[in-house]
Write an enzyme that holds these catalytic residues in place. Structure first.
Site, PDB file in Angstrom:
ATOM      1  N   CYS A 232       0.260   3.539   3.301  1.00  0.00           N
ATOM      2  CA  CYS A 232       0.571   3.071   4.648  1.00  0.00           C
ATOM      3  C   CYS A 232       1.897   3.697   5.082  1.00  0.00           C
ATOM      4  CB  CYS A 232       0.685   1.545   4.679  1.00  0.00           C
ATOM      5  SG  CYS A 232      -0.896   0.686   4.860  1.00  0.00           S
TER       6      CYS A 232
ATOM      7  N   HIS B 167      -9.269   6.612   2.580  1.00  0.00           N
ATOM      8  CA  HIS B 167      -8.843   7.904   2.058  1.00  0.00           C
ATOM      9  C   HIS B 167      -9.948   8.486   1.188  1.00  0.00           C
ATOM     10  CE1 HIS B 167      -8.199   5.509  -1.554  1.00  0.00           C
ATOM     11  NE2 HIS B 167      -8.058   6.619  -2.246  1.00  0.00           N
TER      12      HIS B 167
ATOM     13  N   ASN C  80     -14.557   7.509  -2.671  1.00  0.00           N
ATOM     14  CA  ASN C  80     -15.047   6.289  -3.305  1.00  0.00           C
ATOM     15  C   ASN C  80     -14.664   5.128  -2.400  1.00  0.00           C
ATOM     16  OD1 ASN C  80     -15.933   7.652  -5.663  1.00  0.00           O
ATOM     17  ND2 ASN C  80     -13.864   7.606  -6.485  1.00  0.00           N
TER      18      ASN C  80
ATOM     19  N   HIS D 121      -4.559   0.943   8.106  1.00  0.00           N
ATOM     20  CA  HIS D 121      -4.987   0.429   6.799  1.00  0.00           C
ATOM     21  C   HIS D 121      -6.341  -0.274   6.868  1.00  0.00           C
ATOM     22  CE1 HIS D 121      -4.135  -1.241   2.711  1.00  0.00           C
ATOM     23  NE2 HIS D 121      -4.814  -2.288   3.149  1.00  0.00           N
TER      24      HIS D 121
ATOM     25  N   GLN E 193     -10.575  12.170  -1.643  1.00  0.00           N
ATOM     26  CA  GLN E 193      -9.861  13.049  -2.561  1.00  0.00           C
ATOM     27  C   GLN E 193     -10.521  14.421  -2.596  1.00  0.00           C
ATOM     28  OE1 GLN E 193      -8.467  11.198  -6.363  1.00  0.00           O
ATOM     29  NE2 GLN E 193      -9.741   9.465  -5.718  1.00  0.00           N
TER      30      GLN E 193
ATOM     31  N   HIS F 123      -7.047   1.344   1.543  1.00  0.00           N
ATOM     32  CA  HIS F 123      -6.690   2.164   2.708  1.00  0.00           C
ATOM     33  C   HIS F 123      -7.649   3.358   2.779  1.00  0.00           C
ATOM     34  CE1 HIS F 123      -3.269   3.474   5.487  1.00  0.00           C
ATOM     35  NE2 HIS F 123      -4.165   4.449   5.574  1.00  0.00           N
TER      36      HIS F 123
ATOM     37  N   CYS G 102       0.834  -1.201   0.000  1.00  0.00           N
ATOM     38  CA  CYS G 102       0.000   0.000   0.000  1.00  0.00           C
ATOM     39  C   CYS G 102       0.872   1.256   0.000  1.00  0.00           C
ATOM     40  CB  CYS G 102      -0.930   0.005   1.216  1.00  0.00           C
ATOM     41  SG  CYS G 102      -1.944   1.499   1.333  1.00  0.00           S
TER      42      CYS G 102
END
Length: 318
Positions: free
Chosen positions: A35, A143, A130, A90, A145, A141, A32
């Site tokens: 991470c 997150h 998303n 994660h 945007q 992981h 990842c």
């Protein structure tokens, strides 16, 4: 290649960006990039934001050497694409994150909105997440945007036009009127400052909107108490999804706020959040197929009031 191309059939801009093809897809935890120790974040962190390595828009985009030819127009794809990493863990997500962590995340969204809005070329700031491979998430992981657009995306123009028309006819913001008119049947969760509901006009099964009760047009107008409550509502709504369907429920989470460096529409544009899940039940996807994509006429197979009842009756711990 990275550029904007104009579509005269729909009066909208299309972003062409070959760089997005290089994004990693569903890497394992050991690979990842976000991470601790990964490609993007080699040092310890709590939550962090950085510019996307594979952007659709850039502050310093490549020049577009192009002379307009008939209907064919191009422009530089100037803008900003940022990744917002919610936590170094994660294996968690909004439903499982400590409330304090989500409060810090809200503050980061506010800070990034404030900073990005200072760029003259930024017209619209779109915060989104998303979640799940079903909606194209390339990294598991947790997150989200932020896209800072140099133009008003088409759906934003449509929302502004509809809200303006309603305000001119009724002298009232349409979301404010929804808040005044809603009863219990579509309510999912309510606090002093926010209402989460399955809207009367839901397009997706189990679609949830979050409306601030006070008329605000952007995140920058939230009070300290509203920011804390907003974090709580986000946690509750996402936790209800996971518990109701007994899985890490996929969704598209989108923040809609008024434009920046444009005409002031704050008197009728009401900040709101939309959750658009791609599933119509635990194991079946609701495809956005030809009718929805081609005509924007959505067919919702789940009655909004029934979806709201199921979510409302799903109890979660905060």
């Amino acid at each position: 290649m990275m550029e904007l191309r104009y579509n005269p059939l729909t009066d909208e801009w299309v972003i062409v960006s070959a760089a997005t093809q290089k994004r990693p897809v569903q890497p394992s935890k050991t690979e990842c990039p976000i991470c601790v120790g990964g490609l993007e974040l080699p040092e310890e962190y709590d939550l962090v934001t950085f510019e996307n390595r594979y952007p659709s828009l850039k502050k310093d985009p490549p020049p577009v050497n192009w002379k307009e030819k008939g209907p064919f127009r191009k422009e530089e794809s100037r803008g900003v694409c940022e990744v917002v990493v919610y936590t170094s863990d994660h294996n968690t997500a909004l439903p499982g994150m400590p409330l304090k962590q989500i409060e810090k995340l809200v503050e980061m969204w506010v800070d990034r909105t404030r900073d990005l809005s200072q760029h003259d070329f930024v017209k619209y700031i779109f915060i989104f997440e998303n979640r799940g491979k079903e909606v194209g998430a390339s990294l598991p992981h947790p997150h989200g945007q932020i896209y800072a657009f140099p133009f008003l995306p088409k759906r934003i123009e449509v929302k502004i036009g509809a809200m303006r028309k309603w305000y001119e006819e009724k002298r009232k913001c349409p979301i404010c009127e929804v808040l005044e008119s809603e009863g219990e049947e579509r309510k999912v969760y309510e606090t002093e400052h926010f209402l989460a509901l399955v809207p009367f006009y839901a397009r997706f099964p189990y679609e949830v909107h979050i409306y601030p009760k006070r008329h605000v047009s952007t995140l920058l107008e939230f009070s300290k108490e509203e920011k804390k409550e907003f974090a709580k509502v986000l946690k509750v709504v996402t936790a209800k999804y996971d518990k109701l369907f007994d899985q890490e429920f996929p969704y598209m989470m989108m923040f809609f706020q008024a434009p920046f460096n444009e005409e002031d529409v704050s008197h009728f544009f009401h900040f709101h959040v939309e959750f658009n899940p791609p599933k119509r039940d635990r194991d079946k996807l609701k495809w956005m197929a030809s009718v929805e994509t081609g005509t924007w006429a959505f067919i919702n197979p789940v009655v909004p009031e029934e979806a709201a009842r199921q979510l409302r009756e799903t109890e979660v711990e905060i």
